[in-house]
Write a protein that holds these residues in place. Structure first.
Motif: not given
Length: 374
Positions: A286-297
């Motif tokens: 639920g953090w993809d709206h403010w974490i730009i990169a990376p897309h996965r971890y």
């Protein structure tokens, strides 16, 4: 959940290991806990209103600049590239106020105000620069630009074209910003003026006025994250700040060489303790709206059986060797050592902060890299 590694706690909070599902007030309560500094830090960086502050509150050119910096510093999975120093952070700060005016048709002047108050500590500040266009195109005219203090401070500033991106010029303000931070003036304002003079020939790549100048703060955030095992005393030289040296561990032999030999009745387990991958996307968290990169971890995790004979490759402490010996020889109710991470690696994150700031930061101890039995 005592003993849970922080990189897995990072996931547990948002994948459902803490029932009921955390959200709203429950998440904010966890973020305030003094025992969860990583979660508190990440929650402070994230916009309070998803999909509003994150998607609308930044400049496209600023985002492109920071993405270019990210690609030079980390791979697509967020691993810092070789040679990167731990604790690195770069924060992009937009001006809080800007006003432009034309003087006699041959000059274009823009006043800028930055408020770095609360965004930087002088002990962590490595470098501060203002990125600005070196040349502007206004209508059919071209202007060559330089940056100066709004009030003439009698200081000569050095400006250069930013390497690898000729659309931006870079002016160093490190010493001036440090003086402002150390001085009594509050609040801390950096008042600057972009002065552009009309020229006949384009000096280099000229851009439109949409290229808004911004402040870059280069930080070293390792100064407050040194563990007790890494602290050393440097009092004999009278230094106010101890050197960031690492205490060498005492040389001790493995106690297993002195224990009686016992047979490994079960033989080699087919499910040995090993490092296993586990990929999770920031969309799932639920953090993809403010974490730009990376897309996965890939935090990774350790799973499997610890052998009864712990060889040196496991890097197990003497306590684990003794515990194994007690389990087989003295009391079988004593549990055998557990398979847990032994070493960790960092990840680099590019994120949007409230107010349109963009932060590149390297978080330590986020990926398990090897396993041990203890």
């Amino acid at each position: 959940m005592p003993g849970l590694p922080q990189h897995l706690l990072f996931l547990c909070l948002f994948i459902g290991l803490f029932p009921p599902a955390i959200g709203g007030n429950g998440l904010r309560a966890l973020a305030r806990s003094s025992s969860l500094p990583l979660i508190r830090t990440l929650m402070e960086h994230g916009p309070q209103v998803p999909h509003v502050a994150a998607k609308r509150d930044f400049n496209v050119q600023h985002l492109r600049f920071m993405l270019e910096l990210y690609r030079k510093s980390a791979d697509s999975d967020g691993r810092p590239k070789n040679g990167r120093q731990p604790g690195v952070a770069v924060r992009l700060v937009r001006p809080v106020n800007q006003s432009s005016f034309i003087a006699e048709g041959h000059w274009h002047v823009q006043n800028l105000t930055f408020k770095p108050q609360g965004l930087v500590q002088i002990k962590q500040l490595v470098k501060a620069t203002v990125m600005h266009p070196g040349a502007l195109v206004l209508g059919d005219a071209c202007f060559s630009c330089k940056l100066d203090f709004l009030a003439n401070a009698g200081i000569v500033l050095k400006t250069r074209v930013f390497p690898g991106n000729r659309k931006w010029a870079e002016t160093d303000f490190t010493s001036h910003l440090k003086a402002l931070i150390e001085g009594p003036r509050m609040p801390l304002n950096l008042e600057l003026q972009l002065i552009c003079r009309k020229v006949r020939m384009y000096p280099f790549t000229a851009v439109s006025p949409s290229y808004i100048p911004f402040l870059l703060l280069y930080l070293n955030q390792t100064l407050h994250s040194i563990t007790s095992e890494e602290r050393v005393e440097n009092e004999e030289q009278g230094n106010e700040e101890p050197s960031l040296l690492i205490r060498k561990p005492r040389q001790t032999g493995a106690i297993g060489t002195k224990l009686p030999k016992f047979s490994n009745h079960s033989g080699q387990s087919r499910n040995s303790c090993v490092l296993r991958p586990f990929w999770v996307s920031f969309h799932q968290l639920g953090w993809d709206h403010w974490i730009i990169a990376p897309h996965r971890y890939n935090p990774g995790y350790c799973k499997g059986d610890c052998p009864r004979l712990l060889h040196s490759g496991y890097n197990s402490p003497n306590h684990a060797i003794i515990q194994n010996f007690i389990n087989q020889v003295v009391d079988g109710s004593i549990p055998r050592p557990s398979c847990v991470p032994y070493s960790y690696g960092p990840i680099s994150v590019l994120m949007i902060e409230p107010g349109g700031k963009i932060l590149y930061k390297e978080y330590e101890n986020m990926m398990a890299e090897s396993c041990t039995c203890r």
